[in-house]
Scaffold this motif. Structure first.
Motif, PDB file in Angstrom:
ATOM      1  N   GLN A   1      -5.611   7.232   9.016  1.00 45.61           N
ATOM      2  CA  GLN A   1      -6.596   7.689   8.039  1.00 45.61           C
ATOM      3  C   GLN A   1      -6.244   9.093   7.551  1.00 45.61           C
ATOM      4  O   GLN A   1      -5.938   9.980   8.346  1.00 45.61           O
ATOM      5  N   GLY A   2      -6.252   9.273   6.230  1.00 42.42           N
ATOM      6  CA  GLY A   2      -5.957  10.580   5.654  1.00 42.42           C
ATOM      7  C   GLY A   2      -4.508  10.794   5.286  1.00 42.42           C
ATOM      8  O   GLY A   2      -4.172  11.765   4.595  1.00 42.42           O
ATOM      9  N   ASP A   3      -3.610   9.902   5.752  1.00 41.21           N
ATOM     10  CA  ASP A   3      -2.200  10.013   5.363  1.00 41.21           C
ATOM     11  C   ASP A   3      -2.053   9.696   3.875  1.00 41.21           C
ATOM     12  O   ASP A   3      -2.951   9.119   3.250  1.00 41.21           O
ATOM     13  N   GLU A   4      -0.897  10.056   3.331  1.00 36.69           N
ATOM     14  CA  GLU A   4      -0.676   9.854   1.904  1.00 36.69           C
ATOM     15  C   GLU A   4       0.512   8.944   1.634  1.00 36.69           C
ATOM     16  O   GLU A   4       1.523   8.995   2.330  1.00 36.69           O
ATOM     17  N   ILE A   5       0.354   8.116   0.607  1.00 37.16           N
ATOM     18  CA  ILE A   5       1.446   7.321   0.050  1.00 37.16           C
ATOM     19  C   ILE A   5       1.635   7.791  -1.387  1.00 37.16           C
ATOM     20  O   ILE A   5       0.669   7.836  -2.159  1.00 37.16           O
ATOM     21  N   TRP A   6       2.859   8.144  -1.730  1.00 39.37           N
ATOM     22  CA  TRP A   6       3.151   8.585  -3.091  1.00 39.37           C
ATOM     23  C   TRP A   6       3.913   7.490  -3.851  1.00 39.37           C
ATOM     24  O   TRP A   6       4.879   6.925  -3.344  1.00 39.37           O
ATOM     25  N   ILE A   7       3.442   7.229  -5.060  1.00 42.93           N
ATOM     26  CA  ILE A   7       4.170   6.384  -5.999  1.00 42.93           C
ATOM     27  C   ILE A   7       4.363   7.215  -7.271  1.00 42.93           C
ATOM     28  O   ILE A   7       4.301   8.439  -7.209  1.00 42.93           O
TER      29      ILE A   7
END
Length: 363
Positions: free
Chosen positions: A68-74
């Protein structure tokens, strides 16, 4: 493919009869051909049904790496197949999906990415080439930045493999995938590459035969790579067909192929930019032989239908990249795609079709 069906239609890795041996040899030889084509080792090649399945394998397989709170960048220019799986994963894991914005010309705003990237980022998923406007992304730099914060880098290579010389080592990515039909091969076959350590992180999401080494009623043990991620009977004939497509492409020196396309692109761009009825959509600094445009006052769907009447095949719409389309051209666009099989006469025919279409609407 015809030879396989006629002379050795057996399953792979299972039986000892001659049909099975021939099929297995051809299947694994195809895996080796694909690996050599992108600068990889054969054990790092996973067969898929295409880019969409490859991305879904990654999104499901990396779920346990996210909290929870992690990021995925596209990025804003991604094909839906490299957007929706990450969107769903973010929702499932209560992570945050972030996008690298695009500039007015369609290039990525890499400065924004640099300024906002943090160690919260666990996955960066970008296309090497945009399927909508043909822009080439700076993947080696994106990989370098992502690895500095410990993120894994996923590259959608579907639009790149037939138009660039791909070397996954130079790109520095952890995963790279593409579809066979983008490489002049059959549909229903695709490739997922990963470094050994990156593939080992993936939890299998498809279960059944082939991907196991031992099965008991109570529990099962998974097979080694690459088979651990290839459940069930694979698309054997598709893999053989894709290897044949690569053999076809390899007849032509890569520099010759790339130069042919660059020459056609330069000619087409020059002619389209000079045409008073043409409105280009996105003008990236670096691009492959793909041009998105509109015709003044004509809806892309209407224009594409008329192009077909003059034997010119183009695609219209948002090109499965709606966030990009909504930003650069909300009504959609017409996409002209150049390949190894095209020549200058094809471009001239498209230009003549534009003149005829405009005459119809100006009457």
């Amino acid at each position: 493919m015809d030879k396989y069906y006629r002379q050795g239609h057996g399953n792979v890795h299972r039986a000892s009869h001659s049909f099975a041996r021939l099929a297995t040899n051809a299947f694994e030889s195809a895996r080796k051909s694909i690996a050599q084509f992108i600068g990889a080792e054969s054990q790092n090649i996973i067969w898929t049904s295409g880019s969409t399945q490859a991305c879904n394998i990654l999104a499901r397989g990396l779920a346990q790496q996210l909290n929870q709170g992690d990021e995925i960048w596209i990025s804003e220019l991604e094909h839906h197949s490299n957007l929706v799986p990450w969107q769903q994963l973010a929702q499932q894991q209560k992570a945050k999906l972030r996008a690298i914005p695009i500039l007015e010309n369609g290039d990525l705003n890499l400065a924004y990415f640099r300024e906002n990237l943090s160690d919260k980022c666990k996955i960066v998923a970008v296309s090497q080439v945009s399927n909508a406007i043909g822009s080439i992304q700076p993947v080696p730099e994106i990989s370098r930045l992502a690895h500095q914060v410990g993120a894994k880098v996923v590259v959608d290579g579907a639009q790149a493999v037939a138009h660039l010389s791909v070397d996954v080592q130079r790109l520095g990515c952890d995963y790279y995938y593409f579809s066979g039909h983008k490489l002049y091969g059959p549909t229903g076959i695709g490739v997922l590459y990963g470094t050994e350590s990156a593939l080992e992180l993936l939890e299998p999401s498809n279960f059944g035969g082939e991907m196991i080494s031992k099965v008991a009623i109570e529990q099962s043990q998974w097979n080694s790579l690459p088979y651990r991620l290839e459940a069930g009977t694979p698309n054997i004939v598709g893999a053989i067909g894709l290897a044949a497509a690569i053999e076809f492409l390899s007849q032509f020196p890569s520099q010759q192929r790339l130069q042919h396309e660059r020459d056609l692109l330069a000619y087409a761009l020059r002619k389209l930019q000079q045409h008073p009825a043409v409105e280009l959509v996105g003008q990236p600094m670096m691009r492959t032989g793909l041009i998105a445009f509109n015709l003044r006052g004509i809806h892309p769907q209407d224009a594409a239908t008329l192009f077909d009447q003059y034997n010119v095949a183009v695609r219209c719409g948002h090109h499965c990249a709606m966030p990009l389309g909504n930003k650069l051209s909300p009504q959609g666009s017409i996409r002209l795609s150049l390949g190894l099989y095209n020549d200058q006469q094809d471009i001239d025919q498209a230009l003549e079709a534009i003149d005829k279409i405009m005459e119809l609407f100006d009457e």
